[in-house]
Design a protein around this motif. Sequence first.
Motif, PDB file in Angstrom:
ATOM      1  N   GLN A 247       0.817  -1.135  -0.047  1.00  0.00           N
ATOM      2  CA  GLN A 247       0.060   0.062  -0.167  1.00  0.00           C
ATOM      3  C   GLN A 247       0.846   1.308  -0.031  1.00  0.00           C
ATOM      4  O   GLN A 247       2.025   1.060  -0.055  1.00  0.00           O
ATOM      5  CB  GLN A 247      -0.905  -0.070   1.167  1.00  0.00           C
ATOM      6  CG  GLN A 247      -2.045  -1.207   1.010  1.00  0.00           C
ATOM      7  CD  GLN A 247      -2.396  -1.623   2.479  1.00  0.00           C
ATOM      8  OE1 GLN A 247      -2.548  -0.720   3.384  1.00  0.00           O
ATOM      9  NE2 GLN A 247      -3.401  -2.625   2.276  1.00  0.00           N
ATOM     10  N   GLU A 248       0.303   2.412  -0.126  1.00  0.00           N
ATOM     11  CA  GLU A 248       0.874   3.552  -0.299  1.00  0.00           C
ATOM     12  C   GLU A 248       1.926   3.698   1.054  1.00  0.00           C
ATOM     13  O   GLU A 248       1.711   3.493   2.018  1.00  0.00           O
ATOM     14  CB  GLU A 248      -0.068   4.636  -0.172  1.00  0.00           C
ATOM     15  CG  GLU A 248       0.686   5.967  -0.714  1.00  0.00           C
ATOM     16  CD  GLU A 248      -0.137   7.310  -0.447  1.00  0.00           C
ATOM     17  OE1 GLU A 248       0.317   8.371  -0.395  1.00  0.00           O
ATOM     18  OE2 GLU A 248      -1.468   7.194  -0.675  1.00  0.00           O
ATOM     19  N   GLY A 249       3.444   3.933   0.618  1.00  0.00           N
ATOM     20  CA  GLY A 249       4.362   4.291   1.533  1.00  0.00           C
ATOM     21  C   GLY A 249       5.017   2.844   1.898  1.00  0.00           C
ATOM     22  O   GLY A 249       6.039   2.848   2.416  1.00  0.00           O
ATOM     23  N   ASP A 250       4.540   1.624   1.509  1.00  0.00           N
ATOM     24  CA  ASP A 250       5.111   0.649   1.688  1.00  0.00           C
ATOM     25  C   ASP A 250       6.215   0.455   0.900  1.00  0.00           C
ATOM     26  O   ASP A 250       6.401   0.932  -0.313  1.00  0.00           O
ATOM     27  CB  ASP A 250       4.062  -0.543   1.538  1.00  0.00           C
ATOM     28  CG  ASP A 250       3.192  -0.628   2.629  1.00  0.00           C
ATOM     29  OD1 ASP A 250       3.274  -0.158   3.474  1.00  0.00           O
ATOM     30  OD2 ASP A 250       2.214  -1.620   2.372  1.00  0.00           O
TER      31      ASP A 250
ATOM     32  N   TRP B  65       5.264   1.550  -3.745  1.00  0.00           N
ATOM     33  CA  TRP B  65       3.967   2.203  -3.979  1.00  0.00           C
ATOM     34  C   TRP B  65       4.371   3.727  -3.910  1.00  0.00           C
ATOM     35  O   TRP B  65       4.795   4.040  -3.035  1.00  0.00           O
ATOM     36  CB  TRP B  65       2.972   1.847  -3.305  1.00  0.00           C
ATOM     37  CG  TRP B  65       1.577   2.301  -3.245  1.00  0.00           C
ATOM     38  CD1 TRP B  65       1.250   3.772  -3.476  1.00  0.00           C
ATOM     39  CD2 TRP B  65       0.214   1.708  -3.760  1.00  0.00           C
ATOM     40  NE1 TRP B  65       0.070   3.710  -3.663  1.00  0.00           N
ATOM     41  CE2 TRP B  65      -0.616   2.676  -3.808  1.00  0.00           C
ATOM     42  CE3 TRP B  65      -0.053   0.181  -3.797  1.00  0.00           C
ATOM     43  CZ2 TRP B  65      -2.090   2.251  -4.053  1.00  0.00           C
ATOM     44  CZ3 TRP B  65      -1.363   0.035  -4.052  1.00  0.00           C
ATOM     45  CH2 TRP B  65      -2.269   0.934  -4.367  1.00  0.00           C
ATOM     46  N   ILE B  66       4.273   4.510  -4.932  1.00  0.00           N
ATOM     47  CA  ILE B  66       4.601   6.014  -4.657  1.00  0.00           C
ATOM     48  C   ILE B  66       3.654   6.762  -5.415  1.00  0.00           C
ATOM     49  O   ILE B  66       3.055   6.520  -6.566  1.00  0.00           O
ATOM     50  CB  ILE B  66       5.821   5.710  -5.530  1.00  0.00           C
ATOM     51  CG1 ILE B  66       6.833   7.159  -5.212  1.00  0.00           C
ATOM     52  CG2 ILE B  66       5.770   5.994  -6.998  1.00  0.00           C
ATOM     53  CD1 ILE B  66       8.343   6.917  -5.684  1.00  0.00           C
ATOM     54  N   GLN B  67       3.197   7.904  -4.892  1.00  0.00           N
ATOM     55  CA  GLN B  67       2.257   8.952  -5.347  1.00  0.00           C
ATOM     56  C   GLN B  67       2.708  10.026  -6.316  1.00  0.00           C
ATOM     57  O   GLN B  67       2.182  10.045  -7.485  1.00  0.00           O
ATOM     58  CB  GLN B  67       1.937   9.683  -4.243  1.00  0.00           C
ATOM     59  CG  GLN B  67       0.365  10.280  -4.269  1.00  0.00           C
ATOM     60  CD  GLN B  67      -0.690   9.054  -4.055  1.00  0.00           C
ATOM     61  OE1 GLN B  67      -0.549   8.335  -3.260  1.00  0.00           O
ATOM     62  NE2 GLN B  67      -1.721   9.319  -4.820  1.00  0.00           N
ATOM     63  N   GLU B  68       3.782  10.406  -6.053  1.00  0.00           N
ATOM     64  CA  GLU B  68       4.400  11.386  -7.062  1.00  0.00           C
ATOM     65  C   GLU B  68       5.697  11.043  -7.352  1.00  0.00           C
ATOM     66  O   GLU B  68       6.799  11.749  -6.655  1.00  0.00           O
ATOM     67  CB  GLU B  68       4.241  12.963  -6.129  1.00  0.00           C
ATOM     68  CG  GLU B  68       2.911  13.417  -6.285  1.00  0.00           C
ATOM     69  CD  GLU B  68       2.902  14.576  -5.261  1.00  0.00           C
ATOM     70  OE1 GLU B  68       3.875  14.884  -4.897  1.00  0.00           O
ATOM     71  OE2 GLU B  68       1.725  14.605  -4.695  1.00  0.00           O
TER      72      GLU B  68
ATOM     73  N   ASN C 176       1.114   1.926 -11.588  1.00  0.00           N
ATOM     74  CA  ASN C 176       0.493   0.752 -10.372  1.00  0.00           C
ATOM     75  C   ASN C 176      -0.423  -0.045 -10.930  1.00  0.00           C
ATOM     76  O   ASN C 176      -1.596   0.481 -11.300  1.00  0.00           O
ATOM     77  CB  ASN C 176       0.136   1.657  -9.285  1.00  0.00           C
ATOM     78  CG  ASN C 176      -0.002   1.081  -7.913  1.00  0.00           C
ATOM     79  OD1 ASN C 176      -0.604  -0.257  -8.133  1.00  0.00           O
ATOM     80  ND2 ASN C 176       0.430   1.453  -6.966  1.00  0.00           N
TER      81      ASN C 176
ATOM     82  N   ASP D 271      -3.815   0.500  -8.583  1.00  0.00           N
ATOM     83  CA  ASP D 271      -4.346   1.829  -8.511  1.00  0.00           C
ATOM     84  C   ASP D 271      -3.844   2.692  -9.637  1.00  0.00           C
ATOM     85  O   ASP D 271      -2.738   3.239  -9.660  1.00  0.00           O
ATOM     86  CB  ASP D 271      -4.200   2.485  -7.310  1.00  0.00           C
ATOM     87  CG  ASP D 271      -4.718   3.953  -7.236  1.00  0.00           C
ATOM     88  OD1 ASP D 271      -5.439   4.486  -8.315  1.00  0.00           O
ATOM     89  OD2 ASP D 271      -4.381   4.590  -6.183  1.00  0.00           O
TER      90      ASP D 271
ATOM     91  N   THR E 102      -1.940   5.868  -9.286  1.00  0.00           N
ATOM     92  CA  THR E 102      -0.601   6.141  -8.731  1.00  0.00           C
ATOM     93  C   THR E 102       0.692   5.205  -9.455  1.00  0.00           C
ATOM     94  O   THR E 102       0.159   4.649 -10.394  1.00  0.00           O
ATOM     95  CB  THR E 102      -0.924   5.538  -7.189  1.00  0.00           C
ATOM     96  OG1 THR E 102      -1.107   4.234  -7.174  1.00  0.00           O
ATOM     97  CG2 THR E 102      -1.659   6.257  -6.619  1.00  0.00           C
TER      98      THR E 102
ATOM     99  N   TYR F  14      10.670   8.696  -3.463  1.00  0.00           N
ATOM    100  CA  TYR F  14      10.117   7.846  -2.178  1.00  0.00           C
ATOM    101  C   TYR F  14      10.392   8.712  -0.998  1.00  0.00           C
ATOM    102  O   TYR F  14      11.682   9.178  -0.846  1.00  0.00           O
ATOM    103  CB  TYR F  14      10.886   6.629  -2.150  1.00  0.00           C
ATOM    104  CG  TYR F  14      10.164   5.879  -0.815  1.00  0.00           C
ATOM    105  CD1 TYR F  14       9.011   5.201  -1.133  1.00  0.00           C
ATOM    106  CD2 TYR F  14      11.044   5.411   0.078  1.00  0.00           C
ATOM    107  CE1 TYR F  14       8.332   4.601   0.186  1.00  0.00           C
ATOM    108  CE2 TYR F  14      10.441   4.857   1.428  1.00  0.00           C
ATOM    109  CZ  TYR F  14       9.313   4.309   1.504  1.00  0.00           C
ATOM    110  OH  TYR F  14       8.615   3.733   2.288  1.00  0.00           O
TER     111      TYR F  14
END
Length: 412
Positions: A272-275, A289-292, A304, A307, A310, A410
């Motif tokens: 999940q996000e941040g893992d 998992w990375i948002q930006e 991803n 999702d 992401t 990250y």
Amino acid sequence: LKVIAIDEQLRVIYEDNVHFDKDLPEFKTQGGVYIHSDRLTVTSPVLMWVKALDVILEKMKSSGFDFSQVRAMSGAGQQHGSVYWKKGSIQILKNASPELPLHQSLKGCFSVSDSPIWMDSSTASQCRALERALGGAQHLARVTGSRAYERFTGNQIAKIYSQNPEVYKQTERISLVSSFAASLFLGAYAPIDYSDGSGMNLLQIWEKAWSKPCLDACAPGLEERLGCPVPSHSVLGPISPYYSQRYGFSPDCKIVAFTGDNPASLAGMRLQEGDIAISLGTSDTLFLWIQEPTPALEGHILCNPVDSQTYMALLCFKNGSLMRERIRDECASGSWDEFSKALSSTDAGNSGNLGFYFDVMEITPEAVGVHRFDRDNQKVVPRFPKEVEIRALIEGQFMAKRIHAEKLGYKV
């Protein structure tokens, strides 16, 4: 080729595999591949993959597996391999006779009989040309998530086009290994999913569409040969009637887009996000998992699979367990127990002693050799005391993973 069946509680109710070298010796592969005389070109026979599917389904059938209970199916394929369908193949695929194993129906369907795969490194000139066409390696990374890599599909297509324009002209569709496998079950050409598609140097990872400058730099008329990319969790349609008639699948069984093995690992590990997940193998890989993301010259940014809004970042370090095993043999008489004891006997931070250990040319970063430094940043030769050496190796490897992950966006 592996199969696994799970029930609605995610309990494994069946698993099996086909070993290419052992179970299909007629193809004469080693490790499932052919390494060509130039030592750079590495391929796999497409028909071996099709026959492996026939073999595994027949094994399931003879074991009494109830195909009618299968509600949906998806899969993962090795990333960066590509399959070239000859003009007219769609009809043969659609109308395959349930009386025959699939490999017999499809034997004339491929314009390239041996698929280039992830181990191939014969496209250096195509990589440089693609980077030039896109205004440099960093700009290509910003568009597609990675600088040009020899195994990436765009460069492999460019090589086929430049060496064999006739073969390229006879090709009506190009699949990745994942979308190829999905096509076999669908009885039609399955689209490439965003996640596996982002390992081609062709997909704009932000817009989720093919990059026209990248396509043009590789080969003409490439867009219609690739089809439209789709989200990795798309339901593509019902299973081909071939499987209902030959094996007893329910006609309602759904085929969900297949993806690459690395994206599938992210999904399977339920990141999940941040893992962050680290796989310690011959090569070490790190995926997160990375948002930006901030695409860089090292590492890869992929869409991803779980999702579509992401991203996942992937870093590969070639000097993984082989390096750890060498230091274990030299400093801990070949014993992991002694290695662990030596590691525990030293303090975190190793009193400022640090080492970079690359027996072979590293991927991240491109460097080779063993380099040791003390707390004053002075080079240490020939080596550290044994327990200091062991901690320097482990800390150096893990700090490198963190630093390169942070470069890709990250945040710890």
